[in-house]
Design an enzyme around this catalytic site. Structure first.
Site, PDB file in Angstrom:
ATOM      1  N   TYR A   1       0.838  -1.205   0.000  1.00 44.59           N
ATOM      2  CA  TYR A   1       0.000   0.000   0.000  1.00 44.59           C
ATOM      3  C   TYR A   1       0.874   1.256   0.000  1.00 44.59           C
ATOM      4  CZ  TYR A   1      -3.782   3.161   1.537  1.00 44.59           C
ATOM      5  OH  TYR A   1      -4.701   4.180   1.644  1.00 44.59           O
TER       6      TYR A   1
ATOM      7  N   GLU B   1       4.191   1.784  -0.557  1.00 42.64           N
ATOM      8  CA  GLU B   1       5.055   1.965  -1.728  1.00 42.64           C
ATOM      9  C   GLU B   1       4.217   2.066  -3.004  1.00 42.64           C
ATOM     10  OE1 GLU B   1       7.894   2.966  -1.342  1.00 42.64           O
ATOM     11  OE2 GLU B   1       9.226   1.679  -0.193  1.00 42.64           O
TER      12      GLU B   1
ATOM     13  N   LYS C   1       1.293   3.492  -3.241  1.00 37.45           N
ATOM     14  CA  LYS C   1       0.789   4.876  -3.294  1.00 37.45           C
ATOM     15  C   LYS C   1       1.919   5.850  -3.606  1.00 37.45           C
ATOM     16  CE  LYS C   1      -3.687   4.647  -2.128  1.00 37.45           C
ATOM     17  NZ  LYS C   1      -4.791   5.248  -2.891  1.00 37.45           N
TER      18      LYS C   1
ATOM     19  N   PHE D   1     -13.766  -0.131  16.832  1.00 32.42           N
ATOM     20  CA  PHE D   1     -14.087   0.260  18.219  1.00 32.42           C
ATOM     21  C   PHE D   1     -15.582   0.565  18.381  1.00 32.42           C
ATOM     22  CE2 PHE D   1      -9.634   2.035  19.684  1.00 32.42           C
ATOM     23  CZ  PHE D   1      -9.091   0.777  19.486  1.00 32.42           C
TER      24      PHE D   1
HETATM   25  P1  NAD Z   1     -12.784   1.731   0.542  1.00 33.49           P
HETATM   26  O1  NAD Z   1     -12.116   0.410   0.649  1.00 33.49           O
HETATM   27  O2  NAD Z   1     -14.076   1.926   1.244  1.00 33.49           O
HETATM   28  O3  NAD Z   1     -13.000   2.126  -0.991  1.00 33.49           O
HETATM   29  C1  NAD Z   1     -12.152   1.728  -2.017  1.00 33.49           C
HETATM   30  C2  NAD Z   1     -13.010   1.376  -3.227  1.00 33.49           C
HETATM   31  O4  NAD Z   1     -12.164   1.014  -4.338  1.00 33.49           O
HETATM   32  C3  NAD Z   1     -13.915   0.175  -2.971  1.00 33.49           C
HETATM   33  O5  NAD Z   1     -15.221   0.472  -3.410  1.00 33.49           O
HETATM   34  C4  NAD Z   1     -13.284  -0.945  -3.796  1.00 33.49           C
HETATM   35  O6  NAD Z   1     -14.213  -1.918  -4.207  1.00 33.49           O
HETATM   36  C5  NAD Z   1     -12.686  -0.153  -4.957  1.00 33.49           C
HETATM   37  N1  NAD Z   1     -11.568  -0.829  -5.645  1.00 33.49           N
HETATM   38  C6  NAD Z   1     -10.470  -1.396  -5.092  1.00 33.49           C
HETATM   39  N2  NAD Z   1      -9.651  -1.871  -6.039  1.00 33.49           N
HETATM   40  C7  NAD Z   1     -10.245  -1.592  -7.246  1.00 33.49           C
HETATM   41  C8  NAD Z   1      -9.893  -1.832  -8.582  1.00 33.49           C
HETATM   42  N3  NAD Z   1      -8.763  -2.469  -8.915  1.00 33.49           N
HETATM   43  N4  NAD Z   1     -10.748  -1.421  -9.562  1.00 33.49           N
HETATM   44  C9  NAD Z   1     -11.914  -0.778  -9.256  1.00 33.49           C
HETATM   45  N5  NAD Z   1     -12.292  -0.529  -7.985  1.00 33.49           N
HETATM   46  C10 NAD Z   1     -11.473  -0.933  -6.983  1.00 33.49           C
HETATM   47  O7  NAD Z   1     -11.720   2.816   1.026  1.00 33.49           O
HETATM   48  P2  NAD Z   1     -11.871   4.390   1.277  1.00 33.49           P
HETATM   49  O8  NAD Z   1     -11.594   4.633   2.706  1.00 33.49           O
HETATM   50  O9  NAD Z   1     -13.131   4.894   0.689  1.00 33.49           O
HETATM   51  O10 NAD Z   1     -10.619   4.939   0.451  1.00 33.49           O
HETATM   52  C11 NAD Z   1     -10.775   5.510  -0.843  1.00 33.49           C
HETATM   53  C12 NAD Z   1      -9.423   5.983  -1.349  1.00 33.49           C
HETATM   54  O11 NAD Z   1      -8.894   6.973  -0.462  1.00 33.49           O
HETATM   55  C13 NAD Z   1      -8.372   4.875  -1.444  1.00 33.49           C
HETATM   56  O12 NAD Z   1      -7.588   5.089  -2.595  1.00 33.49           O
HETATM   57  C14 NAD Z   1      -7.544   5.075  -0.205  1.00 33.49           C
HETATM   58  O13 NAD Z   1      -6.221   4.620  -0.377  1.00 33.49           O
HETATM   59  C15 NAD Z   1      -7.599   6.584  -0.026  1.00 33.49           C
HETATM   60  N6  NAD Z   1      -7.389   6.967   1.373  1.00 33.49           N
HETATM   61  C16 NAD Z   1      -8.371   6.770   2.296  1.00 33.49           C
HETATM   62  C17 NAD Z   1      -8.145   7.118   3.621  1.00 33.49           C
HETATM   63  C18 NAD Z   1      -9.196   6.954   4.674  1.00 33.49           C
HETATM   64  O14 NAD Z   1      -8.903   7.195   5.859  1.00 33.49           O
HETATM   65  N7  NAD Z   1     -10.419   6.585   4.372  1.00 33.49           N
HETATM   66  C19 NAD Z   1      -6.887   7.627   4.009  1.00 33.49           C
HETATM   67  C20 NAD Z   1      -5.911   7.793   3.030  1.00 33.49           C
HETATM   68  C21 NAD Z   1      -6.173   7.472   1.720  1.00 33.49           C
HETATM   69  N1  UDP Z   2      -5.937  -0.421  15.769  1.00 36.54           N
HETATM   70  C1  UDP Z   2      -6.283  -0.903  17.022  1.00 36.54           C
HETATM   71  N2  UDP Z   2      -7.350  -1.737  17.100  1.00 36.54           N
HETATM   72  C2  UDP Z   2      -8.099  -2.094  16.027  1.00 36.54           C
HETATM   73  C3  UDP Z   2      -7.752  -1.579  14.755  1.00 36.54           C
HETATM   74  C4  UDP Z   2      -6.647  -0.756  14.674  1.00 36.54           C
HETATM   75  O1  UDP Z   2      -5.645  -0.586  18.035  1.00 36.54           O
HETATM   76  O2  UDP Z   2      -9.081  -2.853  16.207  1.00 36.54           O
HETATM   77  C5  UDP Z   2      -4.784   0.513  15.683  1.00 36.54           C
HETATM   78  C6  UDP Z   2      -3.772   0.190  14.589  1.00 36.54           C
HETATM   79  O3  UDP Z   2      -2.806  -0.726  15.060  1.00 36.54           O
HETATM   80  C7  UDP Z   2      -3.192   1.569  14.302  1.00 36.54           C
HETATM   81  C8  UDP Z   2      -4.380   2.529  14.546  1.00 36.54           C
HETATM   82  O4  UDP Z   2      -5.308   1.789  15.333  1.00 36.54           O
HETATM   83  O5  UDP Z   2      -2.180   1.874  15.221  1.00 36.54           O
HETATM   84  C9  UDP Z   2      -5.048   2.972  13.272  1.00 36.54           C
HETATM   85  O6  UDP Z   2      -5.346   1.836  12.514  1.00 36.54           O
HETATM   86  P1  UDP Z   2      -6.153   1.862  11.137  1.00 36.54           P
HETATM   87  O7  UDP Z   2      -6.082   0.494  10.567  1.00 36.54           O
HETATM   88  O8  UDP Z   2      -7.475   2.479  11.352  1.00 36.54           O
HETATM   89  O9  UDP Z   2      -5.341   2.904  10.233  1.00 36.54           O
HETATM   90  P2  UDP Z   2      -3.790   3.078   9.868  1.00 36.54           P
HETATM   91  O10 UDP Z   2      -2.945   2.222  10.743  1.00 36.54           O
HETATM   92  O11 UDP Z   2      -3.711   2.674   8.450  1.00 36.54           O
HETATM   93  O12 UDP Z   2      -3.557   4.507  10.119  1.00 36.54           O
END
Ligand code: NAD
Ligand code: UDP
Length: 310
Positions: free
Chosen positions: A144, A146, A148, A190
């Site tokens: 993820y 690398e 991105k 949570f």
């Molecule tokens: P999510 O998993 O809910 O949504 C991702 C969507 O992409 C899903 O609907 C999935 O089915 C679709 N998808 C995955 N691979 C695909 C492919 N090869 N072709 C077509 N569709 C595909 O995640 P999200 O939280 O909504 O995240 C959306 C975007 O934002 C992602 O790119 C994620 O990396 C980025 N992002 C999200 C967060 C966050 O906190 N939510 C933080 C940083 C970056």
């Molecule tokens: N985490 C946790 N309990 C859970 C899920 C996640 O303590 O049930 C921790 C995880 O280890 C990380 C933080 O919460 O330190 C955020 O995790 P998340 O998967 O939401 O996002 P990311 O680590 O990608 O920021």
């Protein structure tokens, strides 16, 4: 009417974005392979005459005529992106190349949903856009992180080499309604555990921090950024600066849900970043954006959603 492509439009962020773009009087194509997304997330807009869902994998190429593209397709929760790591990298590299070629062919402006994960386990705190990060290239999260980072490289190479209009946002942890019940990320885990009075699973000691942004604020930030001057390419941090430890988050959720859950401690996954908080001064200065929703306010809205969803 402008034609917009949203990839990953059935996911958590993508479905909120499709909804907002429709309100701006655009035609929206939502492309998703439904790996982590759910058609339920778009059930309220699927009947809209300006909306079309296409089930498709971006890795296999897309042929549409569009004016603007938002590339959100990619699993975002560690359990989902580690389920098939090779597919995750493919989505970030091959999928991104397909999207950039489409933008080049159509002459469309293109947005990339990048991530705070490009900073890895950051040494600099809070993280500023000019920080190059501290990322393990061969760990469990690398597919993820690398992936991105490579997607960002591709965006800037297409920008320099092919002169396409790009917008790259580094999204920090975002939460809210339409996160999947089994998403695996910390807020949904949570809240669901608290509502079911089950043990709350803290990984490690719980002193690691994240800064959580409510979804409505994030979507507003993405839209403000996308429709700002083409000169503002990013990368731009988008996130909330209110930092919180996982232990404090668990206690806050137990308090807000009046839960009987107990906190238990589980093994910390490898390469789990110890702290994360965005420096958003660039967004504040260039697009006049900062989040408005407090963690408590956002959690209350998310709790109401999960009460109905579980
Ligand atoms: P999510 O998993 O809910 O949504 C991702 C969507 O992409 C899903 O609907 C999935 O089915 C679709 N998808 C995955 N691979 C695909 C492919 N090869 N072709 C077509 N569709 C595909 O995640 P999200 O939280 O909504 O995240 C959306 C975007 O934002 C992602 O790119 C994620 O990396 C980025 N992002 C999200 C967060 C966050 O906190 N939510 C933080 C940083 C970056
Ligand atoms: N985490 C946790 N309990 C859970 C899920 C996640 O303590 O049930 C921790 C995880 O280890 C990380 C933080 O919460 O330190 C955020 O995790 P998340 O998967 O939401 O996002 P990311 O680590 O990608 O920021």
């Amino acid at each position: 009417m402008k034609k917009i492509l949203v990839t990953g439009g059935c996911g958590f962020l993508g479905s909120h974005l499709c909804e907002k773009l429709l309100k701006r009087k655009s035609f929206v194509f939502c492309v998703d392979n439904l790996f982590t997304g759910d058609k339920d997330n778009i059930s309220h807009i699927i009947g809209n005459k300006n909306f079309r869902f296409i089930k498709k994998d971006i890795n296999k190429g897309i042929n549409l005529q569009v004016d603007e593209i938002f590339n959100l397709a990619c699993p975002a929760s560690p359990i989902h992106y580690q389920y098939d790591p090779v597919e995750t990298i493919k989505t970030n590299v091959q999928g991104t190349i397909n999207i950039l070629n489409l933008a080049k062919k159509c002459g469309s402006k293109v947005f990339q949903a990048s991530t705070s994960e490009v900073y890895g386990d950051p040494v600099l705190h809070p993280q500023k856009e000019n920080y190059w990060g501290n990322v393990n290239p061969i760990g469990l999260r690398s597919c993820y992180d690398e992936g991105k980072r490579c997607a960002e490289t591709l965006f800037f190479d297409y920008f320099r080499q092919h002169k396409i209009k790009i917008k790259v946002a580094r999204i920090f942890n975002t939460f809210g309604p339409r996160m999947h019940v089994n998403d695996g990320r910390v807020v949904s885990n949570f809240v669901v555990q608290a509502l079911k009075n089950e043990d709350i699973t803290i990984y490690g000691k719980g002193n690691q921090t994240r800064s959580f942004c409510y979804v409505d604020d994030m979507i507003e930030g993405i839209i403000n950024f996308f429709y700002s001057s083409n000169k503002i390419t990013g990368p731009m941090n988008l996130g909330n600066i209110q930092e919180c430890s996982m232990k404090n988050l668990a206690e806050e959720i137990i308090f807000l849900t009046q839960s009987k859950s107990k906190i238990i401690f589980k093994k910390l996954p490898s390469d789990d970043p110890k702290k994360r908080k965005p420096d958003i001064s660039y967004a504040l200065k260039t697009i006049k954006w900062e989040p408005k929703t407090s963690l408590r306010e956002g959690l209350l809205k998310t709790i109401s959603y999960f009460k109905k969803a579980i």
